[in-house]
Write a protein that holds these residues in place. Structure first.
Motif, PDB file in Angstrom:
ATOM      1  N   CYS A  46      -3.898  -9.901  -2.057  1.00 56.22           N
ATOM      2  CA  CYS A  46      -2.448  -9.775  -1.531  1.00 56.22           C
ATOM      3  C   CYS A  46      -2.614  -9.420   0.081  1.00 56.22           C
ATOM      4  N   CYS A 102       3.831  -6.306  -4.869  1.00 57.82           N
ATOM      5  CA  CYS A 102       2.816  -5.658  -4.054  1.00 57.82           C
ATOM      6  C   CYS A 102       2.948  -4.171  -4.044  1.00 57.82           C
ATOM      7  N   ALA A 103       1.845  -3.507  -4.603  1.00 56.76           N
ATOM      8  CA  ALA A 103       1.939  -1.798  -4.619  1.00 56.76           C
ATOM      9  C   ALA A 103       1.901  -1.240  -3.052  1.00 56.76           C
ATOM     10  N   VAL A 104       1.544  -1.922  -2.346  1.00 63.03           N
ATOM     11  CA  VAL A 104       1.666  -1.449  -1.057  1.00 63.03           C
ATOM     12  C   VAL A 104       2.970  -1.293  -0.275  1.00 63.03           C
ATOM     13  N   HIS A 126       0.114  -7.981   1.509  1.00 63.72           N
ATOM     14  CA  HIS A 126       0.878  -6.757   1.830  1.00 63.72           C
ATOM     15  C   HIS A 126       2.185  -7.063   2.628  1.00 63.72           C
ATOM     16  N   CYS A 166      -1.738  -3.766  -6.580  1.00 62.55           N
ATOM     17  CA  CYS A 166      -1.185  -5.341  -6.210  1.00 62.55           C
ATOM     18  C   CYS A 166      -1.352  -6.403  -7.242  1.00 62.55           C
TER      19      CYS A 166
HETATM   20 ZN    ZN Z   1       0.006  -5.853  -1.717  1.00 64.56          ZN
END
Ligand code: ZN
Ligand code: GDP
Ligand code: MG
Length: 306
Positions: free
Chosen positions: A266, A274-276, A268, A261
């Motif tokens: 973050c 945001c990687a999630v 999320h 992220c």
């Molecule tokens: Zn995130």
């Protein structure tokens, strides 16, 4: 040293290394690790006992706990009750149907167990009464949770299917049995320990929660080695002190991805890069797990956790 296997009011049953059970009281004013609890000693505690001149046995020392789970009193917010100590494995029994168990309930439990650093085994009971769509859903759940990192076992306490597998996984461990009323915890323990005859509750409607038939937590020795702890009336772990930012740490797959992220803090929920959120969109993180995550965050905003 002995282990506390039952607590009924001010009396504690301590199982000695030779298997003898001794009824004990607690000596003086115990203060353990600065915990303000209603009970100084809990089921699962390793203790030293002494006998007074009139023959009464007293618990005189408690070994430091490797972990313990609590229930917070709703009105006396600073008072806690220790449900059990020194748990090796939390066994969460669920049913896909009769009664259905929500994934949010499962994920809350898993989140709390991560916070307590207690490994979880998911037991899906009542496979004998599942139709093909129940079974299909069960297989999806097992795939999901195995993938995230939680072992699962499908059993029927009624027919004995899967019970040997379950017994093997409990061998030599102190296992805490949790799960909603009516999912078959007592029936499972009866199947694991022939002759123990724990009371089970007949539930008239699966839409209603079953009645609580037992009242005290109890640690029961398994003939195959290890113990099971039945905590009647306790669906899961009590609320645990968690900050908003910690919740994401207790969802294994969210935590793993979150290093990607953009922001270190973050949530999320809505942040850019945001990687999630990316992983959820790509179905690398399951939607149901993500929903549970946001639902726990929502509870925190409502003050259910502190
Ligand atoms: Zn995130
Ligand atoms: N069909 C079926 N019924 C079960 C099974 N396990 C438990 N039950 C029934 O589910 C009800 C609740 O069981 P109980 O062990 O009291 O649940 P607990 O509240 O989790 O301890 C009882 O009527 C049991 O007979 C199972 O594997 N199959
Ligand atoms: Mg029961």
């Amino acid at each position: 040293m002995g282990v506390v296997v039952k607590n009924t009011g001010s009396w504690y049953q301590v199982r000695q290394e030779n298997g003898e059970i001794v009824d004990c009281k607690v000596k003086g004013n115990f203060r353990m690790q600065d915990i303000r609890s209603t009970n100084p000693v809990a089921v699962g505690d390793w203790v030293q006992i002494e006998r007074s001149s009139d023959g009464v046995a007293f618990i005189s020392r408690i070994k430091e706990r490797k972990n313990y789970i609590i229930r917070r009193s709703p009105n006396l917010s600073r008072q806690i009750h220790i449900l059990a100590a020194n748990i090796d494995l939390a066994v969460l029994t669920i049913t896909v149907n009769y009664p259905p168990t929500s994934t949010v309930f499962v994920d809350r439990f898993l989140c709390a167990s991560e916070a307590y650093h207690i490994p979880v085994l998911l037991v899906i009971n009542k496979t004998d009464v599942y139709n093909s769509s129940d079974t299909e859903y069960m297989n999806e759940l097992m795939y999901l949770y195995e993938t995230v990192g939680y072992p699962c076992v499908a059993v029927s306490a009624a027919t004995g299917d899967g019970i040997n597998d379950l017994r093997d996984r409990l061998r030599g461990k102190v296992s805490l049995f949790s799960g909603n009323s009516g999912v078959g915890k007592s029936t499972l323990i009866n199947a694991l320990i022939p002759g123990i005859n724990l009371k089970t509750s007949q539930i008239s409607s699966y839409h209603n929660k079953g009645m609580h038939t037992t009242t005290f937590s109890e640690m029961i020795a398994l003939p195959s080695g290890g113990y099971v702890i039945d905590t009647p009336g306790i669906k899961g772990f009590g609320a645990i002190d968690m900050s908003r930012n910690e919740i994401g740490h207790y969802f294994k797959e969210i935590f793993e991805v979150s290093s990607g992220c953009r922001y270190y803090n973050c949530t999320h929920l809505h942040e850019p890069d945001c990687a999630v959120l990316t992983a959820v969109a790509a179905r690398r993180i399951s939607e149901s797990r993500y929903k549970s995550y946001t639902s726990i965050l929502g509870d925190m905003d409502d003050g259910k956790y502190r």
